[in-house]
Design an enzyme around this catalytic site. Sequence first.
Site, PDB file in Angstrom:
ATOM      1  N   ARG A 323       0.830  -1.214   0.000  1.00  8.90           N
ATOM      2  CA  ARG A 323       0.000   0.000   0.000  1.00  8.90           C
ATOM      3  C   ARG A 323       0.862   1.261   0.000  1.00  8.90           C
ATOM      4  NH1 ARG A 323      -5.406  -0.597   0.550  1.00  8.90           N
ATOM      5  NH2 ARG A 323      -6.640   1.278   0.875  1.00  8.90           N
ATOM      6  N   GLU A 727      -9.747   6.555   6.817  1.00 11.76           N
ATOM      7  CA  GLU A 727      -8.290   6.730   6.742  1.00 11.76           C
ATOM      8  C   GLU A 727      -7.827   7.973   5.983  1.00 11.76           C
ATOM      9  OE1 GLU A 727      -6.633   2.194   6.700  1.00 11.76           O
ATOM     10  OE2 GLU A 727      -7.755   2.874   4.948  1.00 11.76           O
TER      11      GLU A 727
END
Length: 793
Positions: A323, A727
Amino acid sequence: MKADVFPRVPHAVPAAHHAHPHESAHLHVSGAATYVDDIRELAGTAHAALGLSAKAHARIVSIDLDAVRAVPGVIGVLTAADIPGSNDCGPIIHDDPILADGVVHYIGQPVFAVIADSHDTARRAVRKARIEYDPLPAVLDPLEAKRQERFVVPPMRLVRGEPAARLAAAPRRLKGSWKVGGQEQFYLEGQISYAAPKEDGCIHLWCSTQHPTEMQLVVSHALALASNQVVVEMRRMGGAFGGKESQSALFASVAAVAAWKFGRPVKLRPDRDDDMMITGKRHDFHYDYEVGFDDEGRILAVCIEMTARAGFSADLSGPVGTRAICHFDNAYFLSDADIRALCARTNTQSNTAFRGFGGPQGAVAIEYIMDSIARAVGRDPLDVRKLNFYGGEGRNTTPYGQTVADNVIHELVGELEAESGYRARRAAIAAFNAASPVLKKGLALTPVKFGISFNVAHYNQAGALVHIYTDGSVLVNHGGAEMGQGLNTKVCQVVANELGISLGRVRATAADTSKVANTSATAASTGADLNGKAAEDAARRIRLRLAELAASSHGEGIDPATVRFADDHVFVGDHAIPFGELVQQAYVARVQLWSDGFYATPGLNWDRSKLTGRPFYYYAYGAAVSEVLVDTLTGEWRLLRADLLHDAGNSINPAIDAGQVEGGFIQGMGWLTMEELWWNKEGRLMTHAPSTYKIPATHDCPPEFRVRLFRNRNREDTILGSKAVGEPPLLLSFSALLAIRDAIAAVGDGRIDPPLRAPATPEAILDAVDAVRAQFSAAPAAARSDVAAEALA
């Protein structure tokens, strides 16, 4: 009983796209909300405490637990030998023992557990153990682990274009190293599990976890049981932030094995010090980079190697590294790039998921680089950023091959630039700094582009159950975990909206593996996207049945598709039937009043070997402006003002989403400016309690905190057109760090690049101030006078 016990409220606030209170807010503020430790204890409940390793890396020569067993109130002890099944709680790679067996790998690793009649007795008894160790070499520095090629997963690399050749040909180049620290989750409710033995060898587990299904699997493996013999229930958590995605497994396993062995309920609740000593954090990252660019600041090529502290086991470090690679570009088109991620094995706590899951560590690097480029070419950092944004012909594909089809970063940043008065404030700050020798102000505007979905495609699925009772009330159960973020509130809003009823009719129950099975973790900001869609699907199935009944009850030829559900009524032509009345009619007519629902995110693909594909369903965008004041004599600083504009799509609940934006920003600011993890030379974590680890407090919030949601309905078919908001807002905090860097640069000529590490503690700020001052002093006097005259002008 009356047909409808919920009378219609005239002009009621619609269920969706409006601010509604958190469904448990009244319970939170009154202290009536039930967390795991508040569950009324069953008769015979025992309590567990963990005995921890005192060495960073060593063989266990002997364990003497006789003195532990002799403590009055001690029921027994557990070691690795007492686990009947698999002694492993690793989520992906099976390299993470529940209890150490033969070798310890970090200070704080659980070696044994004490089971006693009270929490205090267990904690006192655990200290009586005598463990003899044979020390082994310990690697504490991730860069040393890199030199030794000690990795928990193979190194990852994504190459696009011809970065080496483009670098060599670039008219300008910068090369450097940088570091950003890790971060403790510091949830209000610590790790806790409570297990009770049931008939036929079954286990019922109440666990503060983001992933009930994974806890079910880990416990079943540890006890050599089938999954259908283990039920995991989770009503709410007092915070999680990723720390309870995989790392709740150790606590769940110990409690369950103890309950099985001793035949009684067992609760395991470590105190805060033990919790922080045992569990992993956000990965700290080391960066080595080189970037080539033109005279305007346009990036031509970039190479970066990111080395993350994984800790002693793999945990989720592999996906975190992936990620980070996929978010290194942030909002910028990189035509030629070489992006590498290394997950270094160290003899420290095994680091894990944390809000953003590697995305923040990847994106903050390009923002730091962009900031340095701007100083090198002498332009405002915002202008350099805008020059490099995605957009325009041939500039909409990410390094991993996904088209950025929903790009709104130009419009969003333009809107924030105007409404925050960025240009005028930049000029005012320059004038202030020219007249202020000690206090310096800084300003920064940074963007966010954050991909939404799990990188592993099959995790992008969810299930739900919806029940309508004969009084017209509705119960919804889904596989998501409520950790304070308002997931249950949003799911209830979705169900109420689908059925055309007021929100007060709908209630959500605890996540429960015996109700909705095979759930994904509530992580990657997908909680509302996945579970909201599944609940909507379940509610729609019931609504269609009710519509057919209503249509058939009012004559022939009425199309069920024309039946409307709104305002707690069902409308068939000119007839309005109270919702509860139709529900009772459906029950008498033997129409099914409950349904399951399912959702799988479409269009995703990912090639793990090549690091290419479409890992994200869509992107969330945002931008923030931070203005800071830095004392260059003490290193202290204050955030004076923050302007945040964030893309939540067509928000289901604007109040909850605004709260997530505020919280994410402050948490990210804590990570980058004050939260510092420190291990001593023996490998002992010294910042393991509130007394030694500083998180942001109320006085760290800016006096001017302007938060607004950007109007932008999601172009993809997400739940009610909304976007994830868990997030992405954390990345808005980059503006605070770079505003501090901007203020430090003002100590010199504004073009000297401050070597500011993160977290930007007062010590780090003073080190950077000294470096800038020394470099500025070494510059020719004529150059300094020219810069001073330019600043005054």
